[in-house]
Design an enzyme around this catalytic site. Structure first.
Site, PDB file in Angstrom:
ATOM      1  N   ASP A  61     -49.058 -30.226  64.842  1.00 45.45           N
ATOM      2  CA  ASP A  61     -47.640 -30.078  64.665  1.00 45.45           C
ATOM      3  C   ASP A  61     -46.734 -31.135  64.916  1.00 45.45           C
ATOM      4  O   ASP A  61     -47.082 -31.915  65.699  1.00 45.45           O
ATOM      5  CB  ASP A  61     -46.968 -28.854  65.435  1.00 45.45           C
TER       6      ASP A  61
ATOM      7  N   ASN B 253     -45.083 -33.103  62.330  1.00 41.11           N
ATOM      8  CA  ASN B 253     -44.891 -34.256  61.070  1.00 41.11           C
ATOM      9  C   ASN B 253     -43.209 -34.321  60.762  1.00 41.11           C
ATOM     10  O   ASN B 253     -42.906 -35.379  60.483  1.00 41.11           O
ATOM     11  CB  ASN B 253     -45.543 -33.724  59.932  1.00 41.11           C
TER      12      ASN B 253
ATOM     13  N   HIS C 184     -46.066 -36.132  56.899  1.00 41.12           N
ATOM     14  CA  HIS C 184     -47.217 -35.557  56.394  1.00 41.12           C
ATOM     15  C   HIS C 184     -48.203 -36.750  56.146  1.00 41.12           C
ATOM     16  O   HIS C 184     -49.408 -36.489  56.638  1.00 41.12           O
ATOM     17  CB  HIS C 184     -47.197 -34.608  55.345  1.00 41.12           C
TER      18      HIS C 184
ATOM     19  N   LEU D  10     -70.975 -34.092  63.643  1.00 43.36           N
ATOM     20  CA  LEU D  10     -69.766 -33.248  63.801  1.00 43.36           C
ATOM     21  C   LEU D  10     -69.608 -32.269  62.882  1.00 43.36           C
ATOM     22  O   LEU D  10     -69.797 -32.563  61.676  1.00 43.36           O
ATOM     23  CB  LEU D  10     -68.475 -34.125  64.006  1.00 43.36           C
TER      24      LEU D  10
ATOM     25  N   ARG E 177     -52.133 -28.279  71.172  1.00 40.28           N
ATOM     26  CA  ARG E 177     -51.197 -28.374  70.169  1.00 40.28           C
ATOM     27  C   ARG E 177     -50.260 -29.385  70.373  1.00 40.28           C
ATOM     28  O   ARG E 177     -49.707 -29.646  71.496  1.00 40.28           O
ATOM     29  CB  ARG E 177     -50.250 -26.940  70.313  1.00 40.28           C
TER      30      ARG E 177
ATOM     31  N   GLU F 257     -59.530 -23.008  76.732  1.00 35.39           N
ATOM     32  CA  GLU F 257     -58.392 -23.704  77.528  1.00 35.39           C
ATOM     33  C   GLU F 257     -57.201 -24.451  76.721  1.00 35.39           C
ATOM     34  O   GLU F 257     -57.684 -24.897  75.761  1.00 35.39           O
ATOM     35  CB  GLU F 257     -58.982 -24.921  78.464  1.00 35.39           C
TER      36      GLU F 257
HETATM   37  C1  FPP Z   1     -47.019 -29.682  60.701  1.00 36.40           C
HETATM   38  O1  FPP Z   1     -45.925 -30.273  60.848  1.00 36.40           O
HETATM   39  C2  FPP Z   1     -48.095 -30.005  59.674  1.00 36.40           C
HETATM   40  C3  FPP Z   1     -48.191 -29.143  58.801  1.00 36.40           C
HETATM   41  C4  FPP Z   1     -47.848 -27.744  58.728  1.00 36.40           C
HETATM   42  C5  FPP Z   1     -49.114 -29.316  57.618  1.00 36.40           C
HETATM   43  C6  FPP Z   1     -49.385 -30.653  57.181  1.00 36.40           C
HETATM   44  C7  FPP Z   1     -50.685 -31.120  57.896  1.00 36.40           C
HETATM   45  C8  FPP Z   1     -51.291 -32.585  57.627  1.00 36.40           C
HETATM   46  C9  FPP Z   1     -50.430 -33.390  56.554  1.00 36.40           C
HETATM   47  C10 FPP Z   1     -52.300 -33.326  58.202  1.00 36.40           C
HETATM   48  C11 FPP Z   1     -53.296 -32.583  57.520  1.00 36.40           C
HETATM   49  C12 FPP Z   1     -54.630 -33.134  57.973  1.00 36.40           C
HETATM   50  C13 FPP Z   1     -55.827 -32.894  57.204  1.00 36.40           C
HETATM   51  C14 FPP Z   1     -57.175 -32.938  58.064  1.00 36.40           C
HETATM   52  C15 FPP Z   1     -55.966 -32.394  55.923  1.00 36.40           C
HETATM   53  P1  FPP Z   1     -44.691 -29.665  60.645  1.00 36.40           P
HETATM   54  O2  FPP Z   1     -44.108 -29.965  59.215  1.00 36.40           O
HETATM   55  O3  FPP Z   1     -44.525 -28.207  60.874  1.00 36.40           O
HETATM   56  O4  FPP Z   1     -43.512 -30.451  61.698  1.00 36.40           O
HETATM   57  P2  FPP Z   1     -42.471 -29.860  62.430  1.00 36.40           P
HETATM   58  O5  FPP Z   1     -42.447 -28.781  62.901  1.00 36.40           O
HETATM   59  O6  FPP Z   1     -41.942 -31.093  62.921  1.00 36.40           O
HETATM   60  O7  FPP Z   1     -41.398 -29.462  60.945  1.00 36.40           O
END
Ligand code: FPP
Length: 250
Positions: free
Chosen positions: A22, A24, A39, A133, A188, A207
């Site tokens: 979380d 991004n 992202h 893995l 998280r 955990e």
């Molecule tokens: C969370 O940040 C991210 C997402 C909901 C989806 C995007 C995830 C990625 C691009 C990583 C993907 C990884 C792989 C392995 C394919 P948010 O947009 O909810 O952030 P915010 O809470 O700050 O708005």
């Protein structure tokens, strides 16, 4: 660097670590960038963490890439996320295969864009022989949905007789945690303290480690720290501490 941690899971040694990636969007906003840039940086972080997880001997890594609730985001953002997911698979599949990583997508497949579904099928097929893995990427994933579907399937297998809870429970355990095992450590990123419909059954005794680090900034050291924190905790699974067991209950 090797990290020692107690092996708590059954099957191949090592931990099952699950990560809610979380932050991004906030990472991007703080830099005056569009959410898509967050992202994109999130994908780079995922690449680093997959590599580190493999290096330190994690058995199974489950990454929450797209929740079923994420369909509520603007279509342009959803489109971008799936575009990035395909880029991740295109860039990583050969490397994962060479490292013996087995990639598996969990979640619904019937609603995701066809190009993404094909990319997932190809990546899974290319890495299916991997014995290192086990990398699971949760896409269009909802834990409540997964539990509900597993329960429906288990009940339908019983035919006319409705199963008793003690019959249903092992079926659900097999369906939900059979291949990956239960989660040992849930991390998280992004500062929030909730599970957001992620692996609710599998996290019964996990955990939990929450970090304020935004996902794009999350690095190998953060994973190492979380695993060390895990190693310092006493897992009791509902029993008394080891010291009390030796002394007897008073
Ligand atoms: C969370 O940040 C991210 C997402 C909901 C989806 C995007 C995830 C990625 C691009 C990583 C993907 C990884 C792989 C392995 C394919 P948010 O947009 O909810 O952030 P915010 O809470 O700050 O708005």
């Amino acid at each position: 660097m090797g990290i020692n941690f107690a092996v708590q899971s059954e099957g191949r040694p090592g931990l099952h670590v699950a990560i809610i990636m979380d932050g991004n969007g906030r990472w991007a906003a703080r830099r005056g960038l569009p959410r898509a840039a967050g992202h994109r940086a999130g994908i780079m972080a995922a690449r680093r963490i997959v590599e580190r997880a493999d290096e330190i001997g994690i058995r199974c890594l489950t990454l929450y890439a797209f929740s079923s609730d994420n369909w509520q985001r603007p279509p342009s953002e959803v489109e971008r996320i799936f575009w990035l997911l395909r880029a991740f698979l295109r860039l990583e599949t050969a490397r994962l295969r060479d490292r013996g990583t087995r990639l598996e997508a969990i979640g619904r497949r019937d609603r995701i864009p066809e190009a993404a579904r094909i990319a997932i099928d190809l990546a899974e097929a290319a890495t299916t022989a991997g014995r290192g893995l086990h990398l699971r990427v949760a896409i269009d994933y909802s834990s409540r949905d997964a539990i509900t579907r597993a329960a429906c399937e288990a009940v339908s297998r019983c035919g006319e007789t409705f199963p008793r809870p003690e019959q249903l429970r092992p079926s659900l355990m097999r369906a939900l945690a059979g291949d990956s095992g239960e989660v040992d450590l849930l991390i998280r990123a992004g500062g929030e303290h909730r599970l957001s419909d992620f692996l609710l059954w599998e996290c019964a005794y996990a955990e939990l480690v929450f970090t304020d680090r935004m996902w794009p900034d999350f690095g190998a050291k953060d994973l190492d720290r979380a695993v060390e924190e895990f190693g310092s905790r006493e897992r009791r699974f509902g029993t008394v501490p080891a010291s009390a067991a030796v002394g007897g209950a008073r």
